[in-house]
Scaffold this motif. Structure first.
Motif, PDB file in Angstrom:
ATOM      1  N   GLY A  15      -4.202   8.630   8.921  1.00 41.19           N
ATOM      2  CA  GLY A  15      -3.996   7.591   7.920  1.00 41.19           C
ATOM      3  C   GLY A  15      -3.242   8.040   6.686  1.00 41.19           C
TER       4      GLY A  15
ATOM      5  N   LYS B 231      -6.075   7.239   0.132  1.00 39.02           N
ATOM      6  CA  LYS B 231      -5.101   7.130   1.221  1.00 39.02           C
ATOM      7  C   LYS B 231      -4.381   5.786   1.209  1.00 39.02           C
ATOM      8  N   SER B 232      -5.136   4.750   0.937  1.00 35.90           N
ATOM      9  CA  SER B 232      -4.576   3.399   1.010  1.00 35.90           C
ATOM     10  C   SER B 232      -3.481   3.158  -0.024  1.00 35.90           C
ATOM     11  N   ARG B 233      -3.453   3.987  -1.082  1.00 32.77           N
ATOM     12  CA  ARG B 233      -2.437   3.803  -2.119  1.00 32.77           C
ATOM     13  C   ARG B 233      -1.521   5.022  -2.256  1.00 32.77           C
TER      14      ARG B 233
ATOM     15  N   ARG C 190       2.423   6.173   8.803  1.00 34.74           N
ATOM     16  CA  ARG C 190       1.247   7.006   8.544  1.00 34.74           C
ATOM     17  C   ARG C 190       0.942   7.847   9.783  1.00 34.74           C
TER      18      ARG C 190
ATOM     19  N   GLN D  26       4.253  -0.275  -4.552  1.00 39.44           N
ATOM     20  CA  GLN D  26       2.815  -0.029  -4.436  1.00 39.44           C
ATOM     21  C   GLN D  26       2.148  -0.295  -5.784  1.00 39.44           C
TER      22      GLN D  26
ATOM     23  N   ARG E 230      -0.156  11.793  -1.852  1.00 40.45           N
ATOM     24  CA  ARG E 230      -1.044  11.297  -2.904  1.00 40.45           C
ATOM     25  C   ARG E 230      -1.585  12.444  -3.752  1.00 40.45           C
TER      26      ARG E 230
END
Length: 336
Positions: A80, A161-163, A76, A43, A152
């Motif tokens: 998410g 959230k995306s990372r 996920r 990531q 996270r």
């Protein structure tokens, strides 16, 4: 525990000092074992640059050090959020659990000591959304024991959230007396993590370690450390035996218990891990006073090509011991 089918896909054979055990990838993603590219499991930061999720001088144009590797989730939940379990990579003992996200930039994190290996080493698993039931200081874990759920969590900044990711480190504890060093600094926050504060850990590249084990090139951690390039050798004049040496006798080059030690010659890797310790004795006639520190040798090309976290700083008049190395020597030897 991780299920048998997944467990087989994540395992490597790891030769410990006394037996063979399974070395497990810390997440369910099988990409590394399948020989796929780092882009299939690493990531990156918001920069989108892949190497920013790797170990080393990989951030802010190379000026900022990253202590581990960041691994993204495969699964996920409906909102998410990351939902992958996080596994202990080897058998060991949980030595630290930080369950309050706001207490560290690591967020919620777990540290496991792998005490069957020589030298003993630690693994750190951070940014967890939650810690698994039963994971507490003193508890024993196996290869593949679930330590928590990827997330996270962090203090002082927000991970979107995306990372969401697992930040994973392989490290060694510098001293058992970290609090003594911490109390002499001007930090505003208390040390909530004892000897497992990140400032008391110095590590190796987790991905390089896995690559070495995956290729069966080396027999275990001790062999891996011996294969790492040494960038500097430093002599410290003191008769004190650091508890780092007591904890890691496999890194000492010769017996010293019945001799009068006057100094230690220490070999450092690129990012400051003291991988070799040679005791020097009174009858060797070395010149130096207690507390003196001398640079014995260094790899100029390697040091000049390094953009952060140098063991030595290179100047016009020659090498100088860096501020970071001086701090680590203070931790190791209790110098003030």
């Amino acid at each position: 525990m991780v299920g048998p089918a997944i467990f087989r896909s994540l395992c490597l054979v790891f030769l410990l000092a006394t037996n063979v055990v399974a070395l497990v990838w810390p997440t369910p993603n099988p990409a590394f074992q399948q020989g796929r590219s780092a882009k299939d499991f690493i990531q990156p930061t918001a920069s989108g640059i892949l190497k920013s999720g790797l170990f080393g001088c990989v951030r802010n144009g190379g000026s900022r050090f990253h202590e581990g590797i960041d691994l993204f989730p495969l699964k996920r939940d409906r909102t998410g959020e990351a939902a992958d379990p996080v596994y202990s990579i080897l058998p060991g003992r949980v030595v630290h659990v930080s369950g309050i996200a706001g207490h560290s930039s690591y967020g919620r994190y777990v540290v496991v000591e792998h005490d069957a290996e020589k030298p003993v080493f630690l693994t750190l698993y951070s940014h967890l959304s939650r810690i698994a039931e039963g994971v507490a200081p003193g508890s024993r874990v196996k290869s593949g024991t679930i330590l928590g759920i990827m997330g996270r969590s962090a203090a002082g900044y927000t991970i979107p959230k995306s990372r969401a990711h697992l930040h994973f480190e392989i490290a060694f504890q510098l001293t058992d007396d970290f609090q003594d060093w911490y109390d002499r600094q001007a930090f505003k926050e208390p040390n909530r993590h004892g000897n497992w504060n990140g400032m008391n850990l110095v590590g190796i590249d987790p991905l390089a370690f896995y690559e070495a084990m995956h290729g069966r090139k080396e027999g275990g951690m001790n062999a891996h450390l011996k294969a790492l390039p040494v960038v500097a050798r430093i002599r410290v004049f003191t008769g004190k035996t650091p508890n780092f040496v007591t904890r890691h006798p496999a890194l000492v080059t010769r017996s010293f218990q019945e001799a009068a030690v006057t100094a230690w010659d220490i070999a450092f890797t690129k990012y400051g891990l003291p991988v070799q310790w040679t005791p020097r004795f009174a009858d060797e006639g070395l010149t130096g006073r207690a507390g003196d520190v001398q640079v014995l040798a260094y790899q100029q090309r390697l040091l000049e090509g390094q953009s952060c976290k140098r063991v030595l700083d290179m100047g016009a008049s020659g090498p100088r011991i860096s501020r970071g190395t001086l701090d680590d020597l203070k931790k190791l030897f209790g110098f003030r």
